[in-house]
Scaffold this motif. Structure first.
Motif, short mmCIF file in Angstrom:
data_model
loop_
_atom_site.label_atom_id
_atom_site.label_comp_id
_atom_site.label_asym_id
_atom_site.label_seq_id
_atom_site.Cartn_x
_atom_site.Cartn_y
_atom_site.Cartn_z
N LEU A 73 -18.11 -32.51 29.54
CA LEU A 73 -17.53 -30.98 30.04
C LEU A 73 -16.81 -31.25 30.56
O LEU A 73 -16.22 -30.56 31.44
N TRP A 74 -16.81 -32.33 31.17
CA TRP A 74 -16.20 -32.89 33.03
C TRP A 74 -14.38 -32.72 32.24
O TRP A 74 -13.91 -31.86 32.97
N LEU A 75 -14.28 -33.32 31.71
CA LEU A 75 -13.18 -32.85 30.43
C LEU A 75 -12.57 -31.73 30.23
O LEU A 75 -11.08 -31.89 30.39
N TYR A 80 -8.83 -27.36 31.92
CA TYR A 80 -8.40 -26.34 31.73
C TYR A 80 -7.94 -26.57 33.35
O TYR A 80 -7.34 -25.22 33.66
N HIS A 81 -8.30 -26.72 34.27
CA HIS A 81 -7.58 -26.38 35.60
C HIS A 81 -5.57 -27.24 35.22
O HIS A 81 -5.19 -27.05 35.94
N LEU A 82 -5.69 -28.48 34.22
CA LEU A 82 -4.25 -28.65 33.74
C LEU A 82 -3.80 -27.34 33.34
O LEU A 82 -2.71 -26.96 33.47
N HIS A 89 -0.38 -20.26 35.39
CA HIS A 89 -0.12 -20.21 37.14
C HIS A 89 1.34 -20.97 37.43
O HIS A 89 1.76 -22.47 37.08
N LYS A 90 1.96 -20.05 36.98
CA LYS A 90 3.48 -20.27 36.52
C LYS A 90 4.63 -20.30 38.58
O LYS A 90 3.85 -19.99 39.15
#
Length: 310
Positions: A73-75, A80-82, A89-90
């Motif tokens: 779940l943390w991965l 998702y952040h990556l 976010h370009k």
């Protein structure tokens, strides 16, 4: 010298925007890096808490230790952040993209308005050309001139009546030169000395009549030298249609006695030192108008106009 402050370099607005967005990008990557480190430490801690400390040792989901699901779940949140940093976010961000889109739309709108203005101008010129040509066709003159010759001015002039700069043409229009050659071929061409000197050599198949005040002026064989416009016309009396081809002062004198004007009107304004006299429409009637678009061989729009004395 002493006491003077060093000039502070001015940063362009767009450059400043690039710097600010680059700084935001660096912060995004730093936060992602911290997240990655915490994830690794956290994953190790969860494994150690279960295997070494025995926390939740007997708790399983689908016969799999609970910490495996916690790490997965943390991965997911890390991935998702990556994805958010490198894909969603370009580099410039949504606000920058929106601003750039608005700028592009504004530029395109300006371009459209410019094209509209050019199209309207072109349509107007074409309409004028068609109206004058139709009018000339429908109203064929029944008056036969009794004069033995028809003195014709031929000239190319800009919208502001500019015709030359430094004794040279300001533009090069291939079709205008072809028209000049076709109209004047086989005729007498009357000009001032400076106009004659602007030619590399006398034009073929035309009789040159040069007006000069210089009594001892030397000219090539076949060139007729005179000292006034009246003498030039007299020297051309054997020609049914002699042409006045310049320069400015000769045109000015000839306007009072010429029968016709063959004008190439270049639809643009130019800086010049020689200008064609204004055409008085109470004296001259436009009898032909042919509009020409600009193309690969012509940098400007132009019209072939014919005026005849009323």
């Amino acid at each position: 010298m002493f006491g003077k402050k060093k000039p502070i370099p001015q940063i362009d607005k767009d450059q400043l925007e690039l710097i600010e967005n680059a700084q935001k990008r660096i912060k995004q990557k730093k936060r992602l890096y911290v997240h990655f480190v915490i994830f690794l430490i956290g994953a190790i801690f969860l494994i150690a808490a279960n295997t070494v400390l025995g926390i939740g040792k007997d708790f399983q989901i689908f016969n799999i230790d609970w910490f495996v699901f916690a790490i997965l779940l943390w991965l997911f949140f890390f991935v998702y952040h990556l994805f958010n940093v490198f894909v969603t976010h370009k580099f410039m961000g949504k606000a920058w993209e929106k601003a750039q889109l608005e700028k592009l739309v504004a530029k395109q709108q300006d371009r459209i308005e410019s094209l509209k203005a050019e199209f309207i101008k072109e349509e107007k010129l074409i309409a004028q050309s068609e109206v004058f040509n139709e009018s000339a066709t429908q109203s064929e003159t029944s008056i036969t001139k009794t004069k033995k010759s028809e003195l014709t001015i031929i000239v190319a002039a800009a919208e502001n009546d500019a015709i030359g700069l430094g004794n040279k043409l300001i533009w090069h229009l291939s079709d205008d030169l072809k028209r000049f050659k076709a109209l004047t071929n086989g005729h007498h061409i009357i000009m001032g000395r400076k106009t004659f000197e602007s030619f590399p050599k006398p034009l073929p198949n035309r009789t040159h009549v040069v007006i000069t005040r210089q009594k001892d002026y030397q000219a090539p064989s076949g060139v007729i030298l005179v000292h006034s416009l009246e003498d030039a016309i007299d020297a051309s009396k054997s020609d049914a249609q002699p042409f006045i081809i310049g320069g400015g002062q000769i045109y000015k004198q000839a306007m009072a006695i010429a029968d016709k004007i063959e004008l190439t009107r270049v639809h643009h304004n130019f800086d010049a030192d020689t200008y064609f006299p204004k055409i008085d429409t109470s004296v001259w009637k436009e009898t032909a108008n042919v509009f020409n678009k600009k193309d690969a061989d012509h940098d400007y729009e132009f019209s072939f106009l014919t005026y005849e004395r009323k």
